[in-house]
Design a protein around this motif. Structure first.
Motif, PDB file in Angstrom:
ATOM      1  N   THR A  77     -20.512  -3.331  37.641  1.00 27.18           N
ATOM      2  CA  THR A  77     -20.202  -4.363  36.651  1.00 27.18           C
ATOM      3  C   THR A  77     -20.314  -3.793  35.243  1.00 27.18           C
ATOM      4  O   THR A  77     -19.436  -4.004  34.400  1.00 27.18           O
ATOM      5  N   ASP A  78     -21.395  -3.066  34.978  1.00 26.50           N
ATOM      6  CA  ASP A  78     -21.582  -2.456  33.655  1.00 26.50           C
ATOM      7  C   ASP A  78     -20.454  -1.487  33.329  1.00 26.50           C
ATOM      8  O   ASP A  78     -19.930  -1.481  32.211  1.00 26.50           O
ATOM      9  N   ALA A  79     -20.068  -0.670  34.301  1.00 26.90           N
ATOM     10  CA  ALA A  79     -19.001   0.312  34.074  1.00 26.90           C
ATOM     11  C   ALA A  79     -17.672  -0.379  33.807  1.00 26.90           C
ATOM     12  O   ALA A  79     -16.916   0.044  32.923  1.00 26.90           O
ATOM     13  N   GLU A  80     -17.387  -1.443  34.550  1.00 25.76           N
ATOM     14  CA  GLU A  80     -16.136  -2.185  34.328  1.00 25.76           C
ATOM     15  C   GLU A  80     -16.084  -2.758  32.925  1.00 25.76           C
ATOM     16  O   GLU A  80     -15.037  -2.751  32.275  1.00 25.76           O
ATOM     17  N   GLN A  81     -17.216  -3.263  32.448  1.00 30.64           N
ATOM     18  CA  GLN A  81     -17.260  -3.878  31.122  1.00 30.64           C
ATOM     19  C   GLN A  81     -17.117  -2.852  30.005  1.00 30.64           C
ATOM     20  O   GLN A  81     -16.731  -3.197  28.897  1.00 30.64           O
ATOM     21  N   GLN A  82     -17.409  -1.597  30.293  1.00 31.87           N
ATOM     22  CA  GLN A  82     -17.311  -0.551  29.276  1.00 31.87           C
ATOM     23  C   GLN A  82     -15.903   0.021  29.142  1.00 31.87           C
ATOM     24  O   GLN A  82     -15.614   0.715  28.168  1.00 31.87           O
ATOM     25  N   VAL A  83     -15.030  -0.273  30.092  1.00 29.19           N
ATOM     26  CA  VAL A  83     -13.654   0.215  29.997  1.00 29.19           C
ATOM     27  C   VAL A  83     -12.912  -0.660  28.989  1.00 29.19           C
ATOM     28  O   VAL A  83     -12.885  -1.880  29.129  1.00 29.19           O
ATOM     29  N   PRO A  84     -12.321  -0.050  27.962  1.00 29.22           N
ATOM     30  CA  PRO A  84     -11.600  -0.845  26.964  1.00 29.22           C
ATOM     31  C   PRO A  84     -10.452  -1.645  27.587  1.00 29.22           C
ATOM     32  O   PRO A  84      -9.830  -1.201  28.571  1.00 29.22           O
ATOM     33  N   ASP A  85     -10.192  -2.808  27.040  1.00 35.78           N
ATOM     34  CA  ASP A  85      -9.127  -3.670  27.554  1.00 35.78           C
ATOM     35  C   ASP A  85      -7.765  -2.979  27.532  1.00 35.78           C
ATOM     36  O   ASP A  85      -6.918  -3.240  28.373  1.00 35.78           O
ATOM     37  N   ASP A  86      -7.555  -2.103  26.547  1.00 33.47           N
ATOM     38  CA  ASP A  86      -6.253  -1.452  26.421  1.00 33.47           C
ATOM     39  C   ASP A  86      -6.188  -0.103  27.155  1.00 33.47           C
ATOM     40  O   ASP A  86      -5.242   0.667  26.971  1.00 33.47           O
ATOM     41  N   ALA A  87      -7.165   0.173  28.011  1.00 36.66           N
ATOM     42  CA  ALA A  87      -7.166   1.432  28.756  1.00 36.66           C
ATOM     43  C   ALA A  87      -5.987   1.465  29.719  1.00 36.66           C
ATOM     44  O   ALA A  87      -5.594   0.442  30.278  1.00 36.66           O
ATOM     45  N   THR A  90      -4.514   4.972  34.543  1.00 34.39           N
ATOM     46  CA  THR A  90      -5.097   6.287  34.834  1.00 34.39           C
ATOM     47  C   THR A  90      -6.516   6.375  34.280  1.00 34.39           C
ATOM     48  O   THR A  90      -7.428   6.862  34.958  1.00 34.39           O
ATOM     49  N   ASP A  91      -6.721   5.877  33.061  1.00 36.43           N
ATOM     50  CA  ASP A  91      -8.057   5.887  32.465  1.00 36.43           C
ATOM     51  C   ASP A  91      -9.031   5.036  33.286  1.00 36.43           C
ATOM     52  O   ASP A  91     -10.190   5.409  33.479  1.00 36.43           O
ATOM     53  N   ARG A  92      -8.550   3.899  33.785  1.00 40.66           N
ATOM     54  CA  ARG A  92      -9.402   3.010  34.584  1.00 40.66           C
ATOM     55  C   ARG A  92      -9.811   3.691  35.902  1.00 40.66           C
ATOM     56  O   ARG A  92     -10.964   3.615  36.308  1.00 40.66           O
ATOM     57  N   VAL A  93      -8.859   4.340  36.534  1.00 41.81           N
ATOM     58  CA  VAL A  93      -9.158   5.029  37.791  1.00 41.81           C
ATOM     59  C   VAL A  93     -10.115   6.191  37.538  1.00 41.81           C
ATOM     60  O   VAL A  93     -11.074   6.399  38.288  1.00 41.81           O
ATOM     61  N   ASP A  94      -9.879   6.945  36.468  1.00 44.04           N
ATOM     62  CA  ASP A  94     -10.768   8.066  36.153  1.00 44.04           C
ATOM     63  C   ASP A  94     -12.187   7.582  35.837  1.00 44.04           C
ATOM     64  O   ASP A  94     -13.167   8.248  36.193  1.00 44.04           O
ATOM     65  N   ALA A  95     -12.307   6.429  35.194  1.00 46.35           N
ATOM     66  CA  ALA A  95     -13.632   5.850  34.915  1.00 46.35           C
ATOM     67  C   ALA A  95     -14.328   5.470  36.221  1.00 46.35           C
ATOM     68  O   ALA A  95     -15.539   5.673  36.374  1.00 46.35           O
ATOM     69  N   LEU A  96     -13.566   4.940  37.164  1.00 44.14           N
ATOM     70  CA  LEU A  96     -14.111   4.588  38.469  1.00 44.14           C
ATOM     71  C   LEU A  96     -14.587   5.841  39.213  1.00 44.14           C
ATOM     72  O   LEU A  96     -15.687   5.870  39.774  1.00 44.14           O
TER      73      LEU A  96
END
Length: 195
Positions: A77-87, A90-96
């Protein structure tokens, strides 16, 4: 007619200490390798206090796994909230992928607590295995949902592959060292997710 509102459940300091010590020992040394006498001694609680909170060792193991599950869910949950809305997707998957790799390196250096527990409790109908199954279902569903939100093609298949890669990386991190497992996991997970 008046309604009865239950008071918030008070957390017992002895229960928390018992659960904390048991969790540390079970993860570090294995569930069956740690006797209850040792858990009680290190937690400084009596057997009567333990039974007031947990009917037996298996119930304590269930509480340990539920605590692990809650911690992992919280980190997600914390990690999801740290991903910027405009990511980008690819950035979202790399963050995961980075989140999973960080877990392998920082939190679960002795393998997956759920896999470890399942190996020690072979009865698939036990309470321990039910907690393991619930956690794995949540993890797979969460991955699928995140991947779908990131626009990944075939999110079910990719989520299944990432679960398998995570399982392998957790074991590999423990056996071969995180310096070997982390880069291999990240590289392979990116190939699978960005194909």
């Amino acid at each position: 007619m008046s309604s009865i509102v239950a008071a918030p459940r008070k957390t017992s300091e002895a229960r928390e200490r018992l659960l904390s010590i048991a969790s540390e020992l079970f993860y570090r040394e294995g569930i069956h390798g740690v006797g209850m006498d040792r858990v009680l001694a290190e937690a400084h609680v009596t057997r009567a206090t333990m039974y007031r909170h947990f009917p037996g060792k298996e119930a304590l193991v269930v509480a340990y796994l539920e605590r692990e599950d809650a911690d992992i869910r919280s980190r997600f949950t914390d990690a999801e909230q740290q991903v910027p809305d405009d990511a980008t997707g690819t950035d979202r998957v790399d963050a995961l992928i980075a989140l999973i790799a960080d877990d392998i390196e920082r939190h679960h250096t002795r393998g997956c607590p759920f896999i470890n527990a399942a190996a020690e409790f072979p009865d698939a109908s036990s309470d321990v295995r039910r907690v393991v199954r619930r956690h794995r279902e949540w993890f797979r569903d969460s991955l699928r949902s995140m991947l779908e939100g990131a626009g990944v093609a075939e999110p079910d298949e990719v989520a299944g592959s990432l679960v398998m890669l995570r399982d392998a990386a957790l074991v590999g991190g423990y056996l071969d060292g995180v310096e070997v497992a982390r880069p291999a996991f990240v590289a392979t997970a990116r190939l699978v997710a960005h194909r």
